[in-house]
Design a protein around this motif. Structure first.
Motif, PDB file in Angstrom:
ATOM      1  N   UNK A 122       0.842  -1.203   0.000  1.00 31.31           N
ATOM      2  CA  UNK A 122       0.000   0.000   0.000  1.00 31.31           C
ATOM      3  C   UNK A 122       0.874   1.248   0.000  1.00 31.31           C
ATOM      4  N   UNK A 123       1.897   1.245   0.842  1.00 38.04           N
ATOM      5  CA  UNK A 123       2.816   2.379   0.921  1.00 38.04           C
ATOM      6  C   UNK A 123       3.498   2.620  -0.421  1.00 38.04           C
ATOM      7  N   UNK A 124       3.954   1.556  -1.062  1.00 34.48           N
ATOM      8  CA  UNK A 124       4.648   1.680  -2.341  1.00 34.48           C
ATOM      9  C   UNK A 124       3.721   2.194  -3.434  1.00 34.48           C
ATOM     10  N   UNK A 125       2.500   1.707  -3.452  1.00 33.96           N
ATOM     11  CA  UNK A 125       1.528   2.169  -4.440  1.00 33.96           C
ATOM     12  C   UNK A 125       1.238   3.652  -4.263  1.00 33.96           C
ATOM     13  N   UNK A 126       1.039   4.086  -3.029  1.00 27.62           N
ATOM     14  CA  UNK A 126       0.794   5.500  -2.764  1.00 27.62           C
ATOM     15  C   UNK A 126       2.013   6.356  -3.094  1.00 27.62           C
ATOM     16  N   UNK A 127       3.205   5.832  -2.860  1.00 25.35           N
ATOM     17  CA  UNK A 127       4.429   6.546  -3.203  1.00 25.35           C
ATOM     18  C   UNK A 127       4.518   6.759  -4.711  1.00 25.35           C
ATOM     19  N   UNK A 128       4.145   5.752  -5.485  1.00 20.89           N
ATOM     20  CA  UNK A 128       4.195   5.864  -6.947  1.00 20.89           C
ATOM     21  C   UNK A 128       3.159   6.849  -7.482  1.00 20.89           C
ATOM     22  N   UNK A 146       1.620   7.751   6.556  1.00 20.23           N
ATOM     23  CA  UNK A 146       0.532   7.847   7.528  1.00 20.23           C
ATOM     24  C   UNK A 146      -0.536   6.797   7.262  1.00 20.23           C
ATOM     25  N   UNK A 147      -0.950   6.659   5.996  1.00 18.87           N
ATOM     26  CA  UNK A 147      -2.001   5.699   5.664  1.00 18.87           C
ATOM     27  C   UNK A 147      -1.567   4.242   5.821  1.00 18.87           C
TER      28      UNK A 147
END
Length: 155
Positions: A122-128, A146-147
């Motif tokens: 999830x973190x990686x997807x949001x970072x992209x 945060x998410x």
């Protein structure tokens, strides 16, 4: 209060104005129970950008060599997918990407343990997506951190 002081607080932003009135925000990471400095403290912004720069360069080289057929535009598009895979796999297993390791950073859960693989994805997807990484909280954590209930700390 004279006009110069009012203009100075306006230019400095709301946090500086609140601090001038006596509000204590504490240090970054205090609310998370992290130390103020040294290992385990919140990672500085410069190191985080440096790590991302190294990771993006590495992903671009991988995409250029494996997927692009010599076209830089295609390599740039593929590099984002490579970054997603690289970040998910490395943060989800060892807690850092190659760039983060070089800069002495690690991604951990806010509880202090290893970040679960699903939360790393999830973190990686949001970072992209980039925009969540540009919205920060008081502790300097991006919305992607945060998410996913994670935090980047110094090793």
């Amino acid at each position: 209060m004279d006009n110069r002081q009012a203009i100075g607080s306006w230019l400095s932003g709301p946090r500086a104005a609140a601090e001038d009135m006596g509000v204590d925000f504490g240090y970054r990471g205090e609310r998370l129970g992290l130390p103020e400095a040294g290992p385990g403290s919140i990672a500085p912004l410069g190191r985080r950008f440096g790590a991302l720069f190294i990771d993006w360069g590495l992903c671009f080289l991988i995409a250029y060599g494996l997927f692009s057929g010599g076209d830089q535009q295609t390599a740039g598009n593929w590099a984002l997918g490579v970054l997603l895979v690289l970040s998910t796999l490395t943060v989800g297993t060892v807690g850092f990407t190659p760039g983060k390791r070089i800069f002495g950073l690690r991604v951990i859960s806010v509880n202090g343990g290893r970040l679960a693989f699903v939360r790393a994805a999830v973190r990686s997807l949001l970072l992209c997506l980039a925009i969540p990484a540009l919205i920060w909280d008081r502790d300097g954590r991006g919305l992607h951190d945060t998410l996913s209930r994670s935090v980047q700390v110094r090793i």
